[in-house]
Design a protein around this motif. Structure first.
Motif, PDB file in Angstrom:
ATOM      1  N   LEU A   1      -4.054   2.342   6.033  1.00 24.86           N
ATOM      2  CA  LEU A   1      -4.642   2.033   4.397  1.00 24.86           C
ATOM      3  C   LEU A   1      -5.544   2.081   4.557  1.00 24.86           C
ATOM      4  CD1 LEU A   1      -1.601  -1.513   4.227  1.00 24.86           C
ATOM      5  CD2 LEU A   1      -2.094   0.831   2.608  1.00 24.86           C
TER       6      LEU A   1
ATOM      7  N   ASP B   1       5.514  -2.905  -1.082  1.00 26.47           N
ATOM      8  CA  ASP B   1       4.277  -2.248  -1.501  1.00 26.47           C
ATOM      9  C   ASP B   1       3.455  -1.496  -0.911  1.00 26.47           C
ATOM     10  OD1 ASP B   1       5.290  -4.064  -3.773  1.00 26.47           O
ATOM     11  OD2 ASP B   1       3.517  -5.866  -3.454  1.00 26.47           O
ATOM     12  N   ASP B   2       3.817  -2.056   0.364  1.00 22.60           N
ATOM     13  CA  ASP B   2       2.275  -0.984   0.736  1.00 22.60           C
ATOM     14  C   ASP B   2       2.987  -0.046   1.559  1.00 22.60           C
ATOM     15  OD1 ASP B   2       0.726  -3.085   1.631  1.00 22.60           O
ATOM     16  OD2 ASP B   2       1.687  -3.373   3.839  1.00 22.60           O
TER      17      ASP B   2
ATOM     18  N   GLN C   1       1.968   1.903  -1.573  1.00 19.58           N
ATOM     19  CA  GLN C   1       0.854   2.405  -1.838  1.00 19.58           C
ATOM     20  C   GLN C   1       0.130   3.452  -0.698  1.00 19.58           C
ATOM     21  OE1 GLN C   1      -1.847  -1.345  -1.254  1.00 19.58           O
ATOM     22  NE2 GLN C   1      -3.527   0.207  -0.908  1.00 19.58           N
TER      23      GLN C   1
ATOM     24  N   ARG D   1       1.194   6.780  -2.523  1.00 21.29           N
ATOM     25  CA  ARG D   1       0.380   7.173  -4.116  1.00 21.29           C
ATOM     26  C   ARG D   1      -1.144   7.271  -3.205  1.00 21.29           C
ATOM     27  NH1 ARG D   1       1.237   1.954  -7.516  1.00 21.29           N
ATOM     28  NH2 ARG D   1       3.152   2.325  -8.567  1.00 21.29           N
TER      29      ARG D   1
END
Length: 709
Positions: free
Chosen positions: A402, A426-427, A430, A433
């Motif tokens: 991340l 959610d991670d 992300q 993306r």
């Protein structure tokens, strides 16, 4: 085996692939020397020196007029014939494919996958497009209250050349997947393959030209550098590019492309991701499906695929298990000369490409560590380690994905993937993306809620998403396999363009125009009946006419029929449909109609009874019913009649098992009441006998009977 190895050990003949422009082959004695990817021996000399790019483009524009005069179906038949012609010569392509470093299995995707795309587009065009030079699109829009002013969109071929700049990894498929939709649309192609594998592209093009199946000018080929090609594109031309995101970014802002508003479609390499769901455990089927999919994407084409998995996003608690399983799976991969039956992975396309991958690996190593490969090189089954372009499969692990940038920015275009651990869905979304747009992504899970959350989270940044699990694994084509029916493209870094996508790929090569006119004129232009337009009635019932005798606008207005209570009661008893609005007097009065009404399907059945000609004739069968709408209720005592009008005609190709040639006639049916109010409308498709024509294969057998058939 021995024969294969000995054959490969011999120095190949130096090929001199030529350009084909302005109707002539154009070769040069000197130029760039290409070497084979396995042994590093000279294999071809290429050059575009002397090619007049302006003349080639103008030649395509002028000769394209003949292509535009052909109908969709005529083009489709030519494409089918070409596909079958090339399939008969596929072994010649497989032989050259080995020089690129690809195994036969990798070559199958490129060669037979590419030829299959021709056949798929031929089928789609004959099934979904009219036998016309233009495509009416959408419904007729009524622009005036009285219905005398209407409009419809039409698609017509662009009157330019589709310039197609392709990548090195798929020298056959990469060309044919662009050629197919352009040709169906009626737009000639000028193909510019990447230098490293251009000799394979040229071999296929040479066969295409020699086949004589495509009209002159429909296909041109430039071998070597593109020179000033883009300086000469004009408004009606189109440019399609496949390659690196960096090159795409430069080409799309070419001054001439901007000055002439030339459509530019880019399909760029992207950092595609595959997500292993949180609910997957090592003992579930999805675990090994994931491992095998990642391993396949790492080793297929030696990782040289624009859709390959570059980022393997896995739950943090599964990193160790996935790494160990991947190590075992990749340990089965044998590396070496692709001509050998015991080799599963060949070489990269060139030593230069291998060095670029190594440089990128070094950069990735600043934020990730190698967990598989990257150390001592494994056994090589044939080939040359130094002169050949071999690179062992490599997997890295980024512990802090991340906050890292390299795995989301740098693409090692080879047998390389990076594991990215995550803790929540959610991670995972992300992380995916952070690639800033991908051609293809995949989600491996059997949990439907998890799949839904991941797909909707990834959808905005991906062109295509695969949900893989135990239910679809046997039929799935895999993470990155493009299909002619589906979009091949993606947003953002992936180029923002779109290729393939079925008929959408054809429409990309056409110009859309809105035509406004009165209904009769619009019908004459589109060759489809427009409601409110003139109709033709004669004493011959339309169902007594053959496909060839029926004309668009031929119409029948039936006799009248008054709907009775007995009709409604009998229909309810026959069908079992006792809905209150039809049979309950009290309930119906309290309903939205305020009275009992006839079943909608009774109206259709009654209409058929009014317009059908019952005796045997040219109409063989009802082929279907579409666009049904019930507009107004019909109650007891109302009187109905039907107008049946030929809306359009669709010729069907004669198949080997068909007894006689046929076509489909689409009729518009309009049921009205005693006040001439429309109560129901729909389209009926009938299968109708037609005469044999030039496109039909000859009748089987001989003698007088065959001639009569």
């Amino acid at each position: 085996m021995t024969t294969q190895i000995q054959a490969q050990a011999q120095a190949p003949t130096i090929l001199r692939p030529a350009s084909y422009v302005s109707g002539q082959w154009h070769a040069n004695a000197d130029g760039q020397t290409l070497v084979d990817a396995v042994y590093g021996r000279p294999v071809a000399v290429i050059s575009s020196e002397g090619v007049d790019f302006a003349q080639a483009l103008e030649y395509g524009r002028q000769k394209g007029a003949a292509l535009r005069k052909m109908t969709f179906h005529t083009r489709a038949r030519a494409l089918k014939a070409l596909g079958l012609y090339l399939m008969e010569r596929k072994e010649e392509y497989y032989a050259l494919n080995l020089l690129t470093g690809a195994t036969r299995r990798d070559g199958w995707v490129d060669i037979e996958g590419g030829i299959g795309t021709l056949l798929s587009y031929s089928s789609m065009a004959r099934r979904e497009l009219p036998d016309e030079r233009f495509l009416p699109e959408g419904k007729v829009e009524t622009l005036g209250k009285a219905g005398t002013f209407v409009a419809r969109h039409l698609l017509v071929p662009r009157e330019g050349v589709a310039v197609q700049i392709n990548a090195f990894n798929f020298p056959v498929w990469g060309m044919l997947e662009k050629l197919a939709p352009a040709f169906i649309a009626g737009m000639p192609s000028l193909v510019k393959p990447a230098p490293q594998t251009a000799y394979l592209t040229e071999r296929v093009v040479r066969d295409i030209i020699e086949s004589g199946l495509l009209p002159e000018g429909a296909l041109q080929l430039v071998i070597g550098e593109p020179g000033d090609l883009l300086d000469h594109v004009r408004e009606q031309d189109l440019v399609a590019f496949t390659g690196s995101a960096a090159t795409a970014a430069k080409l799309k802002v070419h001054p001439n492309i901007i000055a002439h508003s030339v459509p530019f479609n880019a399909e760029a390499d992207s950092l595609n991701a595959s997500v292993l769901g949180l609910t997957v455990t090592p003992d579930s089927p999805e675990f090994m499906l994931y491992v095998k999919e990642v391993a396949r994407e790492i080793t297929g084409k030696a990782g040289q695929k624009c859709t390959a998995i570059r980022r393997a996003i896995v739950p943090s608690g599964m990193v160790e298990a996935v790494t160990e399983a991947l190590r075992k799976e990749l340990g089965k991969v044998t590396l070496g000369d692709p001509a050998r039956d015991d080799v599963r992975m060949g070489a990269l396309v060139s030593v230069e490409q291998r060095e670029r991958v190594r440089q990128t690996l070094a950069e990735l190593g600043k934020e990730a560590r190698v967990v598989i490969g990257g150390g001592a090189e494994g056994e090589l089954l044939g080939g040359d380690r130094e002169k050949g372009a071999f690179l062992d499969p490599t997997v890295l692990l980024c512990d802090s994905p991340l906050t890292a940038t390299g795995p989301h920015e740098l693409e090692a275009f080879g047998p390389v993937a990076t594991l990215l651990p995550y803790d929540s869905l959610d991670d995972a979304v992300q992380l995916a993306r952070m690639g800033r747009g991908s051609l293809a992504g995949s989600v491996i899970t059997h949990d439907r809620a998890e799949a839904t959350e991941l797909v909707l989270g990834l959808a905005s940044t991906h062109g295509r998403l695969l949900v893989l699990n135990r239910d679809d694994a046997k039929e799935s084509t895999g993470h990155g396999s493009p299909l002619p029916q589906l979009l091949h493209g993606g947003p953002g870094r992936a180029g923002g363009g779109a290729e393939l996508g079925g008929i959408a790929g054809v429409k990309h090569h056409m110009n859309r125009v809105a035509v406004q006119a009165d209904p009769t004129t619009l019908a004459a232009i589109t060759r489809e009946y427009v409601p409110g337009g003139e109709v033709r009635e004669d004493v011959i019932h339309p169902f007594r006419k053959s496909f060839d005798e029926i004309g668009v606008g031929d119409s029948l207005l039936t006799h009248r029929r008054t709907v009775t209570e007995a009709d409604i009661v009998n229909f309810a008893g026959l069908t079992g449909d006792h809905f209150y609005a039809h049979v309950d007097e009290i309930g119906a009065k309290e309903g939205i109609f305020g009275k009992r009404v006839a079943h909608g399907y009774f109206l259709i059945s009654a209409a058929a009874g009014m317009f059908v000609s019952p005796a045997p004739g040219p109409v063989l069968a009802n082929y279907g019913l579409e666009n049904l709408r019930f507009v107004e209720p019909v109650g007891i005592g109302d009187t109905i009649r039907t107008r049946l009008t030929c809306k359009r005609k669709i010729r069907k190709d004669l198949r080997p098992d068909d007894k006689q040639p046929t076509g489909v006639v689409e009729w518009r049916a309009e049921i009205t009441n005693q006040n001439d109010e429309l109560v129901a409308t729909y389209d009926i498709l009938t299968l109708v006998v037609r005469a044999r024509d030039d496109f039909d294969p000859p009748a089987q057998g001989g003698g007088e009977g065959a001639a009569q058939a």
